[in-house]
Write a protein that holds these residues in place. Sequence first.
Motif, PDB file in Angstrom:
ATOM      1  N   PRO A  24     -50.426  36.429  39.405  1.00  0.00           N
ATOM      2  CA  PRO A  24     -49.692  37.663  39.711  1.00  0.00           C
ATOM      3  C   PRO A  24     -49.654  37.924  41.214  1.00  0.00           C
ATOM      4  N   ALA A  25     -48.969  38.976  41.599  1.00  0.00           N
ATOM      5  CA  ALA A  25     -48.839  39.319  43.012  1.00  0.00           C
ATOM      6  C   ALA A  25     -50.192  39.707  43.607  1.00  0.00           C
ATOM      7  N   GLY A  26     -50.245  39.658  44.931  1.00  0.00           N
ATOM      8  CA  GLY A  26     -51.451  40.079  45.639  1.00  0.00           C
ATOM      9  C   GLY A  26     -52.243  38.954  46.246  1.00  0.00           C
ATOM     10  N   VAL A  27     -51.700  37.739  46.265  1.00  0.00           N
ATOM     11  CA  VAL A  27     -52.423  36.615  46.858  1.00  0.00           C
ATOM     12  C   VAL A  27     -52.676  36.893  48.331  1.00  0.00           C
ATOM     13  N   GLY A  28     -53.772  36.321  48.835  1.00  0.00           N
ATOM     14  CA  GLY A  28     -54.122  36.550  50.226  1.00  0.00           C
ATOM     15  C   GLY A  28     -55.278  35.678  50.650  1.00  0.00           C
ATOM     16  N   PRO A  29     -55.694  35.808  51.910  1.00  0.00           N
ATOM     17  CA  PRO A  29     -56.699  34.902  52.471  1.00  0.00           C
ATOM     18  C   PRO A  29     -58.126  35.236  52.053  1.00  0.00           C
ATOM     19  N   VAL A  30     -58.980  34.220  52.103  1.00  0.00           N
ATOM     20  CA  VAL A  30     -60.419  34.387  51.916  1.00  0.00           C
ATOM     21  C   VAL A  30     -61.122  33.942  53.188  1.00  0.00           C
ATOM     22  N   GLU A  31     -62.346  34.443  53.354  1.00  0.00           N
ATOM     23  CA  GLU A  31     -63.157  34.107  54.522  1.00  0.00           C
ATOM     24  C   GLU A  31     -64.543  33.671  54.066  1.00  0.00           C
ATOM     25  N   PRO A  32     -65.234  32.847  54.868  1.00  0.00           N
ATOM     26  CA  PRO A  32     -66.606  32.470  54.518  1.00  0.00           C
ATOM     27  C   PRO A  32     -67.465  33.701  54.248  1.00  0.00           C
ATOM     28  N   GLY A  33     -68.230  33.633  53.166  1.00  0.00           N
ATOM     29  CA  GLY A  33     -69.073  34.742  52.767  1.00  0.00           C
ATOM     30  C   GLY A  33     -68.459  35.652  51.725  1.00  0.00           C
ATOM     31  N   ASP A  34     -67.137  35.561  51.507  1.00  0.00           N
ATOM     32  CA  ASP A  34     -66.485  36.391  50.503  1.00  0.00           C
ATOM     33  C   ASP A  34     -66.977  36.041  49.101  1.00  0.00           C
ATOM     34  N   ARG A  35     -67.107  37.075  48.273  1.00  0.00           N
ATOM     35  CA  ARG A  35     -67.431  36.888  46.854  1.00  0.00           C
ATOM     36  C   ARG A  35     -66.197  37.237  46.031  1.00  0.00           C
ATOM     37  N   LEU A  36     -65.680  36.253  45.317  1.00  0.00           N
ATOM     38  CA  LEU A  36     -64.489  36.433  44.491  1.00  0.00           C
ATOM     39  C   LEU A  36     -64.916  36.615  43.044  1.00  0.00           C
TER      40      LEU A  36
ATOM     41  N   LEU B 222     -62.360  20.457  40.146  1.00  0.00           N
ATOM     42  CA  LEU B 222     -62.870  21.608  39.402  1.00  0.00           C
ATOM     43  C   LEU B 222     -64.208  22.075  39.981  1.00  0.00           C
ATOM     44  N   LEU B 223     -64.385  23.376  40.018  1.00  0.00           N
ATOM     45  CA  LEU B 223     -65.626  23.995  40.492  1.00  0.00           C
ATOM     46  C   LEU B 223     -66.076  24.991  39.436  1.00  0.00           C
ATOM     47  N   ALA B 224     -67.311  24.875  38.982  1.00  0.00           N
ATOM     48  CA  ALA B 224     -67.798  25.703  37.884  1.00  0.00           C
ATOM     49  C   ALA B 224     -68.013  27.152  38.305  1.00  0.00           C
ATOM     50  N   ASP B 225     -67.938  28.032  37.323  1.00  0.00           N
ATOM     51  CA  ASP B 225     -68.237  29.450  37.505  1.00  0.00           C
ATOM     52  C   ASP B 225     -69.599  29.611  38.168  1.00  0.00           C
ATOM     53  N   GLY B 226     -69.665  30.494  39.166  1.00  0.00           N
ATOM     54  CA  GLY B 226     -70.910  30.728  39.869  1.00  0.00           C
ATOM     55  C   GLY B 226     -71.149  29.796  41.032  1.00  0.00           C
ATOM     56  N   GLY B 227     -70.223  28.887  41.288  1.00  0.00           N
ATOM     57  CA  GLY B 227     -70.402  27.897  42.336  1.00  0.00           C
ATOM     58  C   GLY B 227     -70.016  28.412  43.712  1.00  0.00           C
ATOM     59  N   VAL B 228     -70.271  27.583  44.696  1.00  0.00           N
ATOM     60  CA  VAL B 228     -69.891  27.868  46.082  1.00  0.00           C
ATOM     61  C   VAL B 228     -68.654  27.043  46.417  1.00  0.00           C
ATOM     62  N   PHE B 229     -67.626  27.708  46.872  1.00  0.00           N
ATOM     63  CA  PHE B 229     -66.386  27.058  47.279  1.00  0.00           C
ATOM     64  C   PHE B 229     -66.468  26.773  48.782  1.00  0.00           C
ATOM     65  N   PRO B 230     -66.644  25.503  49.159  1.00  0.00           N
ATOM     66  CA  PRO B 230     -66.751  25.211  50.588  1.00  0.00           C
ATOM     67  C   PRO B 230     -65.403  25.446  51.274  1.00  0.00           C
ATOM     68  N   TYR B 231     -65.417  26.186  52.371  1.00  0.00           N
ATOM     69  CA  TYR B 231     -64.159  26.415  53.088  1.00  0.00           C
ATOM     70  C   TYR B 231     -63.635  25.058  53.535  1.00  0.00           C
ATOM     71  N   PRO B 232     -62.398  24.699  53.131  1.00  0.00           N
ATOM     72  CA  PRO B 232     -61.933  23.328  53.344  1.00  0.00           C
ATOM     73  C   PRO B 232     -61.532  23.057  54.796  1.00  0.00           C
ATOM     74  N   PRO B 233     -61.565  21.809  55.204  1.00  0.00           N
ATOM     75  CA  PRO B 233     -61.166  21.444  56.555  1.00  0.00           C
ATOM     76  C   PRO B 233     -59.650  21.448  56.724  1.00  0.00           C
ATOM     77  N   GLY B 234     -59.203  21.448  57.955  1.00  0.00           N
ATOM     78  CA  GLY B 234     -57.787  21.283  58.243  1.00  0.00           C
ATOM     79  C   GLY B 234     -56.938  22.514  58.049  1.00  0.00           C
TER      80      GLY B 234
END
Length: 234
Positions: free
Chosen positions: A206-218, A65-77
């Motif tokens: 729902p539909a519309g899933v897609g990739p994220v990149e470092p620096g993106d704000r979701l 779990l990652l709290a609201d407002g957190g940073v999601f580290p781009y995972p390895p592999g």
Amino acid sequence: MNSTEPAQYLFNPVIPSLAVAGSDRRFPVRRVYCVGRNYAEHAREMGHDPDREPPFFFTKHPDGLLADGGVFPYPPGTRDVHHEIELVVAIGRGGADIAVEQALEHVYGYAVGLDMTRRDLQAEAKKMGRPWAVAKAFDHAAPCSALVPAAEIGHPGTGRIWLDINGEPRQEGDLAAQIWSVAEVIAHLSRLFVLEPGDLIMTGTPAGVGPVEPGDRLSGGVQGVGTLEIVVGQ
């Protein structure tokens, strides 16, 4: 410290938990269940027929779990991490073989979550007939907002669910488009597992899933429940 002494965490285990909106209380999390392909358009965009498939489930780790407002580290592999915005259900009263008609009585509250997915690893696992764990249950794979008690907002069965990235719309849907309602999901899951207080259920995207990149704000949300915002780190 003497190398033969147990690590400190053995005596002070950290229990994953979520904040409860509007209070200083926290909701201890026991398990995180996820429903696959629970919106027809998303099922179709993933190459499946939503009219022929019963609900199926996979899990994430509570400490992911990652709290609201957190940073999601781009995972390895991986080189292809996808976003999936979801309504999250928190179980407050456990049970097995729960009837659909009584299922919502077992709900403590609701939140907004993201089922982050290493899509390239998932595709490889599917092709080889292997489990999805490395694609779904990695570190920080379950960003989640604070819980809002059902006693305050009721049980949302309709309402907008959305996700924007850097201010641009990516996912848009309505809870009414779920193939299996929250009550039906709880009933079905409780035939497979004994549900307990502290269990979370991520109810599909729902539909519309897609990739994220470092620096993106979701930034996303569920109407009547709340919002969730994270930043993708390096």
